[in-house]
Write an enzyme that holds these catalytic residues in place. Structure first.
Site, PDB file in Angstrom:
ATOM      1  N   HIS A 120       0.837  -1.203   0.000  1.00 33.88           N
ATOM      2  CA  HIS A 120       0.000   0.000   0.000  1.00 33.88           C
ATOM      3  C   HIS A 120       0.871   1.252   0.000  1.00 33.88           C
ATOM      4  O   HIS A 120       1.902   1.313   0.660  1.00 33.88           O
ATOM      5  CB  HIS A 120      -0.957   0.016   1.196  1.00 33.88           C
ATOM      6  CG  HIS A 120      -0.306  -0.045   2.545  1.00 33.88           C
ATOM      7  ND1 HIS A 120       0.051   1.094   3.239  1.00 33.88           N
ATOM      8  CD2 HIS A 120       0.041  -1.090   3.334  1.00 33.88           C
ATOM      9  CE1 HIS A 120       0.585   0.731   4.407  1.00 33.88           C
ATOM     10  NE2 HIS A 120       0.588  -0.578   4.489  1.00 33.88           N
ATOM     11  N   ASP A 134      -0.569   4.250   0.735  1.00 33.64           N
ATOM     12  CA  ASP A 134      -1.101   5.197   1.714  1.00 33.64           C
ATOM     13  C   ASP A 134      -0.410   5.014   3.056  1.00 33.64           C
ATOM     14  O   ASP A 134       0.086   3.936   3.392  1.00 33.64           O
ATOM     15  CB  ASP A 134      -2.614   5.058   1.858  1.00 33.64           C
ATOM     16  CG  ASP A 134      -3.053   3.686   2.361  1.00 33.64           C
ATOM     17  OD1 ASP A 134      -2.452   2.678   1.930  1.00 33.64           O
ATOM     18  OD2 ASP A 134      -3.995   3.621   3.176  1.00 33.64           O
ATOM     19  N   ASP A 165       6.404   1.451   7.121  1.00 31.38           N
ATOM     20  CA  ASP A 165       5.063   0.944   6.784  1.00 31.38           C
ATOM     21  C   ASP A 165       4.466   1.729   5.627  1.00 31.38           C
ATOM     22  O   ASP A 165       3.708   2.652   5.847  1.00 31.38           O
ATOM     23  CB  ASP A 165       4.177   1.054   8.024  1.00 31.38           C
ATOM     24  CG  ASP A 165       2.855   0.347   7.886  1.00 31.38           C
ATOM     25  OD1 ASP A 165       2.693  -0.431   6.930  1.00 31.38           O
ATOM     26  OD2 ASP A 165       1.967   0.571   8.728  1.00 31.38           O
ATOM     27  N   GLU A 197      -5.235   0.895   2.553  1.00 30.80           N
ATOM     28  CA  GLU A 197      -4.950  -0.147   3.541  1.00 30.80           C
ATOM     29  C   GLU A 197      -5.043   0.414   4.950  1.00 30.80           C
ATOM     30  O   GLU A 197      -5.522  -0.250   5.862  1.00 30.80           O
ATOM     31  CB  GLU A 197      -3.560  -0.741   3.297  1.00 30.80           C
ATOM     32  CG  GLU A 197      -3.337  -2.090   3.978  1.00 30.80           C
ATOM     33  CD  GLU A 197      -2.864  -1.994   5.421  1.00 30.80           C
ATOM     34  OE1 GLU A 197      -2.890  -3.016   6.131  1.00 30.80           O
ATOM     35  OE2 GLU A 197      -2.440  -0.899   5.855  1.00 30.80           O
ATOM     36  N   GLU A 198      -4.587   1.647   5.109  1.00 30.33           N
ATOM     37  CA  GLU A 198      -4.610   2.268   6.434  1.00 30.33           C
ATOM     38  C   GLU A 198      -5.971   2.868   6.768  1.00 30.33           C
ATOM     39  O   GLU A 198      -6.197   3.298   7.894  1.00 30.33           O
ATOM     40  CB  GLU A 198      -3.537   3.364   6.521  1.00 30.33           C
ATOM     41  CG  GLU A 198      -2.109   2.891   6.292  1.00 30.33           C
ATOM     42  CD  GLU A 198      -1.584   2.013   7.405  1.00 30.33           C
ATOM     43  OE1 GLU A 198      -2.368   1.641   8.316  1.00 30.33           O
ATOM     44  OE2 GLU A 198      -0.392   1.679   7.381  1.00 30.33           O
ATOM     45  N   GLU A 224       4.345  -6.002   4.375  1.00 33.07           N
ATOM     46  CA  GLU A 224       4.148  -5.422   5.706  1.00 33.07           C
ATOM     47  C   GLU A 224       5.409  -5.576   6.551  1.00 33.07           C
ATOM     48  O   GLU A 224       6.138  -6.568   6.422  1.00 33.07           O
ATOM     49  CB  GLU A 224       2.972  -6.092   6.411  1.00 33.07           C
ATOM     50  CG  GLU A 224       1.608  -5.756   5.827  1.00 33.07           C
ATOM     51  CD  GLU A 224       1.203  -4.319   6.049  1.00 33.07           C
ATOM     52  OE1 GLU A 224       1.785  -3.642   6.925  1.00 33.07           O
ATOM     53  OE2 GLU A 224       0.297  -3.853   5.344  1.00 33.07           O
ATOM     54  N   HIS A 258       3.693   3.735  12.519  1.00 32.46           N
ATOM     55  CA  HIS A 258       2.614   4.623  12.984  1.00 32.46           C
ATOM     56  C   HIS A 258       3.080   5.589  14.075  1.00 32.46           C
ATOM     57  O   HIS A 258       2.253   6.315  14.633  1.00 32.46           O
ATOM     58  CB  HIS A 258       1.405   3.823  13.484  1.00 32.46           C
ATOM     59  CG  HIS A 258       0.708   3.050  12.424  1.00 32.46           C
ATOM     60  ND1 HIS A 258      -0.600   2.622  12.554  1.00 32.46           N
ATOM     61  CD2 HIS A 258       1.101   2.597  11.207  1.00 32.46           C
ATOM     62  CE1 HIS A 258      -0.963   1.958  11.476  1.00 32.46           C
ATOM     63  NE2 HIS A 258       0.064   1.931  10.635  1.00 32.46           N
TER      64      HIS A 258
END
Length: 407
Positions: free
Chosen positions: A97, A99, A130, A164-165, A193, A379
């Protein structure tokens, strides 16, 4: 500069906060199309939440053993199809992903989150771990693999989303539905991931638990707190059931999964006044469940507890994803072998952690694993990766390609 690092920096420089792609996928198409990939952009979602998805595939040379699907043969010479000489090369999908999650307070970052910055051998920026470095490593791995193997007996694909997020309803799941509808056959998938814990390659995910949430409303009767006989306190009514649910063993897990867990995430009752018995109690909870339980069995058992305690309630269920598992076999062996060759590590198989888009891909692909960089800062403020890990990550992805092409 390392080509992997250079592409990673280009991607990290794009402020692609979910559901925005910020032209990251256009950057990937510019690299993949010259390699012979057929690139398809699939846009989904409402106007206020547009999601960009990329499906890119390069057909292998058909030395496989399974019969071709209609999607496989779209790029094959008609005379081969007519003569029945077009067995399908197996397909490896790199999934990920573009995003990223929001940055959080900018003044807490030591450098701007969308300006890749280097300090003490680390690269800082939102999406470094990520998972934009994984995408960069995948692309460069494919470039190097095809330079050395221009006609491999392996089809290669990329499935990239910008959702995805976020809610994850217009991203990978939409692409998978379209691929299934047109008969696309996938054999292996690596989701990039961040799975490593202390060292690159020390852990891969060969499955994930399912997730199912519930919003439970226990009904009572509001009243004055000094006259409890004229009211019905839903907090008191639910307390014995809550104790039983907390103590319940839902299953024992198995060799690959821990036992299913049940957790309350939010609980609210009351008007805010100290002298009012509330009329209802709202409880949010979640199951993270393994392959020993099904959504139906968990729903039945929980509702049986509520009924046994004679509660009056409303309950709404949301199934976020089913568990999936890839047992040791061709893909796991290839990833393990590539990790050991590059790092010397014996990687650990794990199904712990949250959900990923692997849960959607596993519905149309029999072997799905997740592997990427160290996940300690995902994150977080000042998210980062070790610069020294980028090319080894690329080399591992390339090693997987080599092993599967030779399988």
């Amino acid at each position: 500069m390392s080509r992997t690092l250079h592409l990673a920096e280009q991607l990290i420089s794009r402020p692609s906060v979910t559901p925005e792609d910020a032209d990251c996928q256009a950057m990937l198409i510019a690299r993949l199309a010259p390699l012979g990939f057929r690139c398809e952009t699939i846009v989904s979602g409402p106007e206020n939440f547009r999601v960009t998805n990329l499906w890119a595939k390069r057909q292998g040379n058909f030395k496989g053993s399974r019969p071709p699907s209609q999607a496989d043969t779209e790029q094959v010479a008609p005379e081969l199809i007519a003569n029945g000489n077009a067995p399908a090369a197996k397909t490896l999908v790199f999934a990920g992903h573009t995003d990223v999650v929001p940055t959080g307070p900018l003044d807490q970052w030591h450098s701007h989150p969308f300006t890749p910055s280097h300090r003490d051998g680390k690269m800082y920026g939102r999406g470094t771990a990520d998972m934009k470095t994984s995408i960069a490593a995948m692309v460069v791995a494919v470039e190097e693999f095809l330079a050395a193997n221009p006609d491999p007996a392996l089809s290669i694909a990329f499935l990239i989303t910008s959702d995805e997020e976020g809610p994850a309803v217009d991203g990978t799941v939409v692409v998978c539905e379209q691929l299934k509808a047109r008969g696309e056959v996938l054999d292996y998938c690596i989701v990039g991931e961040p799975t490593s814990v202390d060292k690159l390659g020390d852990m891969i995910k060969n499955g994930r638990r399912g997730t199912m949430s519930g919003k439970l409303t226990i009904k009572g009767v509001q009243g004055h707190i000094a006259y409890p006989h004229l009211a019905k306190n839903p907090i008191h009514l639910f307390a014995p059931a809550l104790a039983e649910l907390v103590a319940t063993e839902w299953d024992k897990g198995n060799a690959f999964f821990p036992a299913t867990s049940w957790q309350v995430s939010n609980i609210h009752g009351g008007t805010g006044a100290s002298n009012v018995i509330p009329g209802e109690l709202v409880v949010d909870f979640n199951f993270r469940f393994c392959t020993e339980s099904t959504p139906e069995s968990l729903q039945h058992r929980l509702q049986a507890v509520l009924s046994r305690h004679q509660l009056e309630y409303d309950l709404k269920w949301t199934l976020g994803g089913l568990p999936f598992l890839t047992t040791p076999g061709t893909l796991v062996d290839a990833v393990r072998g590539a990790i050991q060759a590059e790092t010397g590590l014996q990687t650990e198989l794990s199904t712990t952690g949250g959900t990923s888009d692997g849960r959607f891909i596993a519905k149309i692909c029999p072997q799905v694993i997740e592997f990427g960089p160290i996940n300690a800062t995902i994150h977080k403020i000042n998210e980062h990766v070790l610069v020294s890990s980028l090319d080894p990550l690329k080399n591992i992805y390339k090693g997987v390609l080599e092993r599967l092409a030779a399988a």
